[in-house]
Design a protein around this motif. Structure first.
Motif: not given
Length: 115
Positions: A88-115
């Motif tokens: 439902l969140c993915a649909a609301n954001e206009g994203l695929s479920l894969n894109a939502l999961v990728e975005k969430a993982i990217s956000f979470y791992t950003g806490k540990y790894f500098a870009k």
């Protein structure tokens, strides 16, 4: 990352064995199993660094790539309720479920790894 150490872009786990009264760990993200241990933090760090150096020398001698290759795809298991919320969140954001999961993982791992 409080449960990991880093040396030359390699990470190692940090654990303590009450039974053996020593620290131990393994090197992550490599093609193989490399473990290390020590009776103090200093010994653990030295053992970790020594094992990484030995592993890299062995890989060079055998002409193999030290780092594990990641495909970029994996299966996850979550509760049906969380799956529904994510869809439902993915649909609301206009994203695929894969894109939502990728975005969430990217956000979470950003806490540990500098870009």
């Amino acid at each position: 990352m409080s449960n990991c150490m880093k040396y030359k872009d390699y990470y190692g786990t940090v654990e303590y064995s009450d039974e053996d009264e020593c620290f131990h760990g393994k090197v992550l993200g490599i093609n193989g199993l490399v473990t290390f241990e020590g009776n103090s933090v200093q010994e653990l760090k030295a053992s970790f660094q020594e094992m990484v150096e030995e592993y890299l020398a062995d890989c060079e001698a055998r002409h193999i790539t030290p780092e594990k290759n990641y495909k970029g795809s994996f299966n996850i298991r979550i509760t049906p309720e969380l799956h529904k919320k994510a869809a439902l969140c993915a649909a609301n954001e206009g994203l695929s479920l894969n894109a939502l999961v990728e975005k969430a993982i990217s956000f979470y791992t950003g806490k540990y790894f500098a870009k």
